[in-house]
Design a protein around this motif. Structure first.
Motif, PDB file in Angstrom:
ATOM      1  N   ARG A   1      34.601  50.843  32.813  1.00 23.22           N
ATOM      2  CA  ARG A   1      33.489  50.560  33.712  1.00 23.22           C
ATOM      3  C   ARG A   1      33.971  49.821  34.953  1.00 23.22           C
ATOM      4  NH1 ARG A   1      30.960  47.332  30.754  1.00 23.22           N
ATOM      5  NH2 ARG A   1      31.362  45.411  31.877  1.00 23.22           N
ATOM      6  N   LYS A   2      34.794  48.798  34.760  1.00 21.71           N
ATOM      7  CA  LYS A   2      35.295  48.028  35.894  1.00 21.71           C
ATOM      8  C   LYS A   2      36.180  48.889  36.792  1.00 21.71           C
ATOM      9  CE  LYS A   2      35.178  43.587  33.457  1.00 21.71           C
ATOM     10  NZ  LYS A   2      35.978  42.504  32.857  1.00 21.71           N
ATOM     11  N   LEU A   3      36.965  49.765  36.165  1.00 22.72           N
ATOM     12  CA  LEU A   3      37.817  50.660  36.932  1.00 22.72           C
ATOM     13  C   LEU A   3      36.980  51.535  37.853  1.00 22.72           C
ATOM     14  CD1 LEU A   3      40.662  51.980  37.393  1.00 22.72           C
ATOM     15  CD2 LEU A   3      39.993  53.617  35.628  1.00 22.72           C
ATOM     16  N   ASN A   4      35.914  52.107  37.316  1.00 19.72           N
ATOM     17  CA  ASN A   4      35.061  52.970  38.118  1.00 19.72           C
ATOM     18  C   ASN A   4      34.371  52.217  39.249  1.00 19.72           C
ATOM     19  OD1 ASN A   4      34.457  55.994  37.053  1.00 19.72           O
ATOM     20  ND2 ASN A   4      35.240  54.709  35.404  1.00 19.72           N
ATOM     21  N   GLU A   5      34.011  50.976  39.000  1.00 17.39           N
ATOM     22  CA  GLU A   5      33.422  50.160  40.066  1.00 17.39           C
ATOM     23  C   GLU A   5      34.427  49.943  41.188  1.00 17.39           C
ATOM     24  OE1 GLU A   5      32.245  46.676  37.940  1.00 17.39           O
ATOM     25  OE2 GLU A   5      30.441  47.602  37.087  1.00 17.39           O
TER      26      GLU A   5
END
Length: 221
Positions: free
Chosen positions: A210-214
């Motif tokens: 999730r953080k990567l995609n953000e």
């Protein structure tokens, strides 16, 4: 030197992550490249520009680049980046870098190679249904590792893209790796359950993904 030292993830907290970010290939422009240069230097700008050029070439229908060639060029491009542990590189364990962070700093570890290759292929029209970021155990070294697997068809033997063994080989020729689970932007599979797909509704959220995609979205906005 055998490059591993990737974090071991617990399946009890491994969770479905939802859709991936927008395509890099559409977002890397002069403004983005200038930000890369400002943050990481001119050589970093060149590396990211070269990556953009590779994706443009492989995605152009007039070039009719085969998927096998896309695998080879993606694998080769990122395997030239130096390996460095998360602790040394980012001052913490288990940091999932974006491809721009990896290219900007000219370093990454096993999950960074796998993630970068995944998004490169995704953005050059290789279906994500054929791609799985795969957590494995490197048997000889008794350590966690991560690779990218490519399935030409759903029932095909996967090809393994790795930063350790630089050759793209069928999984049957990688007896040094024991698969544990795999995922892409849509699904999660358990290797020990004969590739059983887990339902999204049964999962919470994979924080790293999730953080990567953000971060991916923020880089090209």
């Amino acid at each position: 030197m055998y490059r591993l030292k990737c974090p071991i993830f617990s399946l009890s907290v491994l969770l479905f992550a939802g859709p991936v970010a927008a395509q890099y290939i559409d977002g890397i422009n002069d403004q983005v490249l200038n930000r890369v240069a400002s943050k990481y230097g001119d050589q970093a700008r060149t590396r990211v520009a070269d990556w953009k050029k590779l994706m443009d070439t492989n995605a152009d229908p007039q070039n009719a680049v085969s998927e096998n060639k896309k695998l080879k060029t993606s694998n080769s491009f990122f395997n030239k980046i130096r390996w460095v542990s998360d602790q040394k590189h980012w001052g913490r364990e288990d940091y999932w870098a974006t491809p721009i962070e990896m290219l900007g700093t000219n370093g990454g570890d096993c999950e960074d190679y796998s993630i970068a290759k995944y998004f490169t292929l995704k953005d050059t029209d290789v279906s994500t249904s054929k791609l799985r970021i795969t957590y494995v155990k490197a048997i000889e070294y008794n350590q966690a590792h991560m690779v990218l697997a490519y399935y030409k068809t759903p029932d095909a033997e996967p090809l393994i893209m790795d930063n350790i063994n630089l050759r793209i080989l069928p999984a049957s020729q990688r007896n040094d790796l024991l698969p544990v689970y795999s995922f892409n932007g849509e699904n999660l599979w358990l290797a020990k359950a004969r590739g059983k797909k887990l339902k999204a509704s049964s999962q919470r959220s994979l924080p790293q993904w999730r953080k990567l995609n953000e971060k991916l979205l923020a880089e090209v906005m």
